[in-house]
Write an enzyme that holds these catalytic residues in place. Structure first.
Site, mmCIF file in Angstrom:
data_model
loop_
_atom_site.group_PDB
_atom_site.id
_atom_site.type_symbol
_atom_site.label_atom_id
_atom_site.label_comp_id
_atom_site.label_asym_id
_atom_site.label_seq_id
_atom_site.Cartn_x
_atom_site.Cartn_y
_atom_site.Cartn_z
ATOM 1 N N HIS A 306 0.852 -1.195 0.000
ATOM 2 C CA HIS A 306 0.000 0.000 0.000
ATOM 3 C C HIS A 306 0.877 1.232 0.000
ATOM 4 C CE1 HIS A 306 -3.069 2.904 1.187
ATOM 5 N NE2 HIS A 306 -3.937 2.017 0.755
ATOM 6 N N ASP A 363 -7.973 -4.879 -0.382
ATOM 7 C CA ASP A 363 -8.467 -5.416 -1.654
ATOM 8 C C ASP A 363 -8.254 -6.911 -1.800
ATOM 9 O OD1 ASP A 363 -9.494 -3.124 -2.758
ATOM 10 O OD2 ASP A 363 -7.534 -2.437 -3.417
HETATM 11 N N1 ACO Z 1 4.212 -7.380 -5.172
HETATM 12 C C1 ACO Z 1 5.538 -7.526 -5.282
HETATM 13 N N2 ACO Z 1 6.439 -6.557 -5.043
HETATM 14 C C2 ACO Z 1 5.941 -5.377 -4.658
HETATM 15 C C3 ACO Z 1 4.559 -5.154 -4.505
HETATM 16 C C4 ACO Z 1 3.674 -6.223 -4.764
HETATM 17 N N3 ACO Z 1 2.362 -6.091 -4.635
HETATM 18 N N4 ACO Z 1 4.367 -3.879 -4.105
HETATM 19 C C5 ACO Z 1 5.568 -3.314 -4.024
HETATM 20 N N5 ACO Z 1 6.524 -4.233 -4.358
HETATM 21 C C6 ACO Z 1 7.965 -4.039 -4.321
HETATM 22 C C7 ACO Z 1 8.465 -3.224 -5.524
HETATM 23 O O1 ACO Z 1 8.783 -4.035 -6.608
HETATM 24 C C8 ACO Z 1 9.656 -2.549 -4.913
HETATM 25 O O2 ACO Z 1 10.687 -3.480 -4.860
HETATM 26 P P1 ACO Z 1 12.234 -3.011 -5.079
HETATM 27 O O3 ACO Z 1 12.534 -2.124 -3.894
HETATM 28 O O4 ACO Z 1 13.012 -4.278 -5.112
HETATM 29 O O5 ACO Z 1 12.260 -2.259 -6.388
HETATM 30 C C9 ACO Z 1 9.235 -2.253 -3.474
HETATM 31 O O6 ACO Z 1 8.262 -3.267 -3.163
HETATM 32 C C10 ACO Z 1 8.604 -0.880 -3.282
HETATM 33 O O7 ACO Z 1 7.610 -0.710 -4.290
HETATM 34 P P2 ACO Z 1 6.893 0.673 -4.598
HETATM 35 O O8 ACO Z 1 6.209 0.571 -5.931
HETATM 36 O O9 ACO Z 1 7.852 1.790 -4.400
HETATM 37 O O10 ACO Z 1 5.815 0.724 -3.440
HETATM 38 P P3 ACO Z 1 4.614 1.695 -3.367
HETATM 39 O O11 ACO Z 1 4.356 1.912 -1.929
HETATM 40 O O12 ACO Z 1 4.811 2.891 -4.198
HETATM 41 O O13 ACO Z 1 3.427 0.828 -4.021
HETATM 42 C C11 ACO Z 1 1.340 -0.136 -4.411
HETATM 43 C C12 ACO Z 1 2.187 0.696 -3.459
HETATM 44 C C13 ACO Z 1 1.163 0.583 -5.763
HETATM 45 C C14 ACO Z 1 -0.030 -0.360 -3.790
HETATM 46 C C15 ACO Z 1 2.067 -1.491 -4.660
HETATM 47 O O14 ACO Z 1 2.318 -2.129 -3.425
HETATM 48 C C16 ACO Z 1 1.283 -2.417 -5.585
HETATM 49 O O15 ACO Z 1 1.413 -2.303 -6.812
HETATM 50 N N6 ACO Z 1 0.487 -3.356 -4.999
HETATM 51 C C17 ACO Z 1 -0.330 -4.243 -5.793
HETATM 52 C C18 ACO Z 1 -1.594 -3.530 -6.257
HETATM 53 C C19 ACO Z 1 -2.602 -3.361 -5.154
HETATM 54 O O16 ACO Z 1 -2.910 -4.284 -4.414
HETATM 55 N N7 ACO Z 1 -3.151 -2.144 -5.042
HETATM 56 C C20 ACO Z 1 -4.196 -1.845 -4.055
HETATM 57 C C21 ACO Z 1 -3.755 -0.871 -3.032
HETATM 58 S S1 ACO Z 1 -4.977 -0.735 -1.750
HETATM 59 C C22 ACO Z 1 -6.147 0.290 -2.343
HETATM 60 O O17 ACO Z 1 -5.990 0.956 -3.326
HETATM 61 C C23 ACO Z 1 -7.479 0.353 -1.587
#
Ligand code: ACO
Length: 425
Positions: A306, A363
């Site tokens: 998140h 979610d």
């Molecule tokens: N699966 C695998 N790896 C992940 C995930 C995930 N779901 N989320 C983040 N990471 C990893 C990234 O690859 C990154 O790894 P790295 O440091 O090796 O490059 C690290 O974690 C940080 O990722 P960011 O993209 O910087 O994290 P951010 O906080 O910006 O992302 C987000 C948040 C967009 C929600 C992300 O976690 C994601 O894409 N999750 C899946 C989609 C999802 O479930 N969205 C719903 C959110 S809840 C809502 O909207 C009500």
């Protein structure tokens, strides 16, 4: 003594006041920056920009805290139904019994949409996405309220707010029925908010659908947990539109469009699509997790992580418990749910996810619950929109109640071509 932040630019010092929120959050008020310095701030994605001062919802992502009007989400989810919490979010206090009866009576009074609205539904192709229909129909429903055309339409706020909150579920259910070519079902007076929605979704003339109390409770909880989440993309959109003094229905219709996107409300649908794909590939989740951990794959575990919650998503903890109970009660099992359990178990114990603070978000479970209830996947984001309506309404109200409020108008740093002229022969 009030605190200031000092900015040094080209050797000159400028002071900007610090604004402190009621939970100790601090921000630098740079509203005078351009006038004083000629500079603006640049913060693409607004991750460090407070766009307003709001009294509706408090989120502390580092500590997994979510409160509506100061009350922890855990207490609200345990003790109250969605309409009571909607009242709290919109008006700032939980309703007294008298207030609640009046509110609830109005939700019932306004639940029918104008008969002429049925013609509007007929114009959509059966494959239209229900979010497109919902946003168009919210605007269309506003056309049947002459008061919305008044310059100061906000003086009829109470009527508009209850009408919108009530009709959003009728419009949503009709949008679904339209996609199946089925007749629209009228709401029933004796059903509560969430029962009525399920009835309008699944009953057919001559074949009444009796909503299961466990499913009603679970869906009501999903609405409640999504009811507000401070300045996310759709709520900011609602505020933006409201700031131009557009009416409540127009502002909420814009919110639906913003929520529709895959990066926002579309994630619960993505969770189910991921589970189906894993099943289709004959995997139990193990290969998929390996793929997620492969830096080159760009595959993400949907329903994990998140942008704000870096410790845990408090809504996920509440809903997980309800999800397990519901699946047990409705005796639901099958490969999708087994895969979900496996993904959850593996990810929670795997260093890749632990090191990156990736926990299941709301979610992950809401998608599973909706699948169990029988809600089609393309309706998941619509459910989110119904739930988010109180938050949009409350934020709209904050904007229009602020008589000194200005139209929202961010600036930009222009990176286009410098001045050039047409080559006139
Ligand atoms: N699966 C695998 N790896 C992940 C995930 C995930 N779901 N989320 C983040 N990471 C990893 C990234 O690859 C990154 O790894 P790295 O440091 O090796 O490059 C690290 O974690 C940080 O990722 P960011 O993209 O910087 O994290 P951010 O906080 O910006 O992302 C987000 C948040 C967009 C929600 C992300 O976690 C994601 O894409 N999750 C899946 C989609 C999802 O479930 N969205 C719903 C959110 S809840 C809502 O909207 C009500």
């Amino acid at each position: 003594m009030s605190e200031n932040a000092t900015l040094t630019l080209n050797g000159k010092k400028f002071k900007f006041p610090i604004v402190e929120g009621s939970e100790g959050e601090k921000g630098i008020n740079i509203s005078g920056l351009r006038n004083e310095t000629g500079y603006i701030t640049l913060d693409e994605g607004y991750g460090n920009t407070g766009s307003c001062q709001s009294q509706v919802t408090f989120v502390d992502g580092d500590h997994g805290i979510l409160r509506y009007r100061g009350i922890p989400i855990e207490e609200l989810a345990t003790n109250f139904s969605f309409p009571r919490v909607a009242y709290l979010i919109i008006y700032g206090e939980l309703p007294t019994e008298d207030q609640y009866h009046q509110f609830s009576d109005n939700l019932t009074r306004f639940q029918m949409i104008h008969e002429d609205m049925k013609f509007h539904f007929q114009g959509f192709p059966s494959y239209a996405h229900p979010m497109a229909i919902l946003s168009a129909m919210i605007n269309a429903a506003g056309c049947f309220i002459p008061e919305l055309n008044e310059k100061n339409s906000a003086k009829h706020f109470d009527m508009q707010a209850t009408r919108l909150l009530s009709q959003v579920r009728t419009l949503s259910a009709y949008a679904y029925r339209k996609s199946l070519g089925l007749p629209a079902m009228y709401p029933k007076r004796n059903y509560n908010y969430t029962q009525n929605f399920l009835h309008m979704m699944f009953s057919t003339p001559g074949d009444e659908f009796e909503p299961d109390p466990a499913a009603v409770a679970a869906l009501d909880l999903i609405f409640l947990l999504h009811a507000d989440h401070e300045q996310n993309c759709s709520t900011s959109t609602v505020r933006m539109v409201a700031s131009s003094r557009s009416n409540l229905f127009a502002s909420a219709a814009a919110g639906v469009c913003a929520l529709w996107g895959y990066h926002h409300g579309g994630a619960n649908q993505a969770v189910l699509e991921m589970l189906h794909k894993i099943e289709k590939d004959g995997d139990d989740g193990t290969k998929f997790i390996e793929n997620v951990k492969d830096a080159d794959s760009k595959t993400r575990l949907m329903g994990f992580g998140h942008r704000v919650y870096k410790n845990h998503d408090p809504r996920a903890l509440i809903i997980k418990q309800r999800c397990d109970t519901l699946l047990d009660k409705l005796n639901i099992n099958g490969p999708l749910f087994d895969i979900a359990k496996k993904l959850e178990e593996v990810a929670l114990n795997d260093d890749y996810f632990k090191e990156r603070n990736l926990y299941p978000n709301v979610d992950f479970y809401s998608g599973l619950i909706m699948e169990a209830i029988g809600i089609p996947r393309e309706m998941f984001t619509v459910i989110f929109a119904i739930g988010r309506m109180p938050g949009w309404i409350a934020n709209y109200k904050e904007v229009i109640d602020n008589t000194k409020g200005k139209i929202y108008r961010p600036r930009q740093i222009y990176q286009g071509k410098p001045l050039r002229h047409v080559d006139a022969e």
